[in-house]
Write a protein that holds these residues in place. Structure first.
Motif, mmCIF file in Angstrom:
data_model
loop_
_atom_site.group_PDB
_atom_site.id
_atom_site.type_symbol
_atom_site.label_atom_id
_atom_site.label_comp_id
_atom_site.label_asym_id
_atom_site.label_seq_id
_atom_site.Cartn_x
_atom_site.Cartn_y
_atom_site.Cartn_z
ATOM 1 N N UNK A 110 0.932 -1.153 -0.092
ATOM 2 C CA UNK A 110 0.047 -0.386 -0.056
ATOM 3 C C UNK A 110 0.617 1.294 -0.361
ATOM 4 N N UNK A 111 1.894 1.444 1.162
ATOM 5 C CA UNK A 111 2.928 2.320 0.987
ATOM 6 C C UNK A 111 3.677 2.933 -0.699
ATOM 7 N N UNK A 112 3.427 1.499 -1.405
ATOM 8 C CA UNK A 112 4.551 1.990 -2.657
ATOM 9 C C UNK A 112 3.144 1.792 -3.918
ATOM 10 N N UNK A 113 1.230 1.801 -3.649
ATOM 11 C CA UNK A 113 0.747 2.438 -4.602
ATOM 12 C C UNK A 113 -0.143 3.098 -3.933
ATOM 13 N N UNK A 114 -0.025 4.018 -2.599
ATOM 14 C CA UNK A 114 -0.174 4.944 -2.262
ATOM 15 C C UNK A 114 0.354 6.659 -2.629
ATOM 16 N N UNK A 115 1.620 6.620 -2.806
ATOM 17 C CA UNK A 115 2.859 6.817 -3.022
ATOM 18 C C UNK A 115 3.119 6.942 -4.941
ATOM 19 N N UNK A 116 2.657 5.960 -4.923
ATOM 20 C CA UNK A 116 3.193 5.607 -6.902
ATOM 21 C C UNK A 116 4.610 5.943 -6.836
ATOM 22 N N UNK A 117 5.326 4.639 -6.309
ATOM 23 C CA UNK A 117 7.192 4.998 -5.367
ATOM 24 C C UNK A 117 7.762 4.173 -6.624
ATOM 25 N N UNK A 118 7.145 3.423 -6.779
ATOM 26 C CA UNK A 118 7.717 2.197 -8.650
ATOM 27 C C UNK A 118 6.900 2.019 -9.909
ATOM 28 N N UNK A 119 7.646 1.385 -10.896
ATOM 29 C CA UNK A 119 6.797 1.153 -11.939
ATOM 30 C C UNK A 119 6.752 -0.440 -11.860
ATOM 31 N N UNK A 120 6.900 -1.246 -11.146
ATOM 32 C CA UNK A 120 7.468 -2.662 -10.935
ATOM 33 C C UNK A 120 7.469 -2.601 -9.522
ATOM 34 N N UNK A 121 6.661 -3.567 -8.719
ATOM 35 C CA UNK A 121 7.145 -4.352 -7.810
ATOM 36 C C UNK A 121 6.582 -6.672 -7.920
ATOM 37 N N UNK A 122 8.842 -6.492 -7.106
ATOM 38 C CA UNK A 122 8.140 -8.082 -6.941
ATOM 39 C C UNK A 122 8.386 -8.396 -5.566
ATOM 40 N N UNK A 123 7.202 -10.036 -5.754
ATOM 41 C CA UNK A 123 7.004 -10.313 -4.430
ATOM 42 C C UNK A 123 7.477 -11.482 -4.435
ATOM 43 N N UNK A 124 8.941 -11.719 -3.763
ATOM 44 C CA UNK A 124 8.934 -13.508 -3.507
ATOM 45 C C UNK A 124 8.131 -13.696 -2.502
ATOM 46 N N UNK A 125 6.957 -14.539 -2.881
ATOM 47 C CA UNK A 125 6.265 -14.643 -1.469
ATOM 48 C C UNK A 125 4.957 -15.092 -2.901
ATOM 49 N N UNK A 126 4.251 -15.776 -2.208
ATOM 50 C CA UNK A 126 2.232 -16.284 -2.428
ATOM 51 C C UNK A 126 2.385 -17.316 -2.299
ATOM 52 N N UNK A 127 0.655 -17.857 -2.010
ATOM 53 C CA UNK A 127 -0.004 -18.959 -0.737
ATOM 54 C C UNK A 127 0.356 -20.253 -2.291
ATOM 55 N N UNK A 128 0.074 -21.378 -1.387
ATOM 56 C CA UNK A 128 -0.251 -22.689 -1.627
ATOM 57 C C UNK A 128 -0.759 -22.857 -2.453
ATOM 58 N N UNK A 129 -1.011 -22.858 -3.650
ATOM 59 C CA UNK A 129 -2.606 -23.023 -4.400
ATOM 60 C C UNK A 129 -4.223 -21.583 -4.065
ATOM 61 N N UNK A 130 -4.350 -21.943 -4.797
ATOM 62 C CA UNK A 130 -5.928 -20.877 -4.638
ATOM 63 C C UNK A 130 -6.207 -20.665 -2.997
ATOM 64 N N UNK A 131 -6.759 -21.702 -2.452
ATOM 65 C CA UNK A 131 -7.643 -21.995 -1.044
ATOM 66 C C UNK A 131 -7.877 -20.930 -0.579
ATOM 67 N N UNK A 132 -7.972 -19.550 -1.046
ATOM 68 C CA UNK A 132 -7.661 -18.700 0.176
ATOM 69 C C UNK A 132 -8.634 -18.335 1.149
ATOM 70 N N UNK A 133 -8.631 -17.547 1.745
ATOM 71 C CA UNK A 133 -10.356 -17.229 2.560
ATOM 72 C C UNK A 133 -10.835 -16.169 1.081
ATOM 73 N N UNK A 134 -12.320 -15.528 1.669
ATOM 74 C CA UNK A 134 -12.770 -14.952 0.762
ATOM 75 C C UNK A 134 -11.978 -13.358 1.596
ATOM 76 N N UNK A 135 -11.582 -12.998 3.209
ATOM 77 C CA UNK A 135 -11.198 -11.510 3.219
ATOM 78 C C UNK A 135 -10.072 -11.679 2.496
ATOM 79 N N UNK A 136 -9.315 -12.565 2.326
ATOM 80 C CA UNK A 136 -8.069 -12.055 1.798
ATOM 81 C C UNK A 136 -8.213 -12.049 0.767
#
Length: 227
Positions: A110-136
């Protein structure tokens, strides 16, 4: 090849672009590690002109045991910065650390997006599969839509375990890499305690790519945690 130069010619070096990298916590040696890597491969040094960071102080770190401890994340942080600098040595790099591997990394995004601080954002993480909660799912997609509206690309680890059949008993891509509002990126092998792992954990948990960190269940039960 570091520097993006090879037998097919020299590709654009990223000049004019800013790549943000998000992980949990912050290694005190990111910049020193990047400069050791740069010296070894003939890349331009990193300094205040092409590297900045927004990070919590060690006193602000939270959920350290659950997230695999800050030391578990440190190799990934240096690896991520080295990889971006080696691929796009002309780009600026912004490292933003979360105060934990859960909501902290969402706040970092959110800090990056709100301040438009970058053109690309790299995230070295993710969920195992797609069975995530509705809130998430709701919160994550809101961030992705904000990024899309601002023209900021989001790149997530696609996991270290192929089709995840060995972990889940069925084939599945990993989310958010599978989201239509984001793009998958090939990860580096890593793992964390099964309760909170950066890259490869249990269904419905977040994963990253840090030592022994994969996916992590959200302590609140509302959704995946992250590495």
């Amino acid at each position: 090849m570091p520097g993006n130069s090879g037998k097919h010619g020299h590709a654009p070096d990223g000049k004019g672009q800013t790549v943000a990298i998000i992980d949990a916590y912050a290694s005190p040696t990111i910049l020193a590690d990047a400069n050791a890597y740069s010296a070894a491969y003939g890349l331009p040094p990193m300094n205040a002109s092409n590297y900045q960071q927004i990070v919590p102080s060690p006193a602000e770190f939270k959920d350290e045991k659950l997230c695999g401890y800050p030391s578990g994340w440190q190799p990934e942080q240096s690896l991520d910065v080295d990889a971006v600098h080696g691929t796009a040595p002309g780009a600026k790099i912004l490292y933003v650390g979360g105060d934990n591997c859960n909501a902290g990394i969402d706040i970092a995004l959110s800090t990056i997006l709100d301040g438009k601080l970058a053109n690309i954002v790299s995230h070295s993480y993710g969920n195992l599969g797609e069975a995530v909660s509705a809130n998430y799912l709701f919160g994550q997609v809101n961030l992705e839509l904000q990024a899309a509206g601002e023209g900021i690309g989001l790149y997530y680890s696609s996991g270290d375990n192929g089709d995840e059949a060995a972990n889940l008993g069925y084939t599945s891509p990993d989310f958010p890499a599978s989201s239509p509002w984001a793009a998958p990126a090939w990860p580096s092998p890593r793992t964390v305690p099964t309760s909170l792992k950066p890259d490869g954990a249990t269904p419905g948990t977040r994963s990253s790519t840090a030592p022994t960190m994969r996916h992590c269940p959200d302590p609140s039960g509302s959704g995946p945690a992250v590495e």
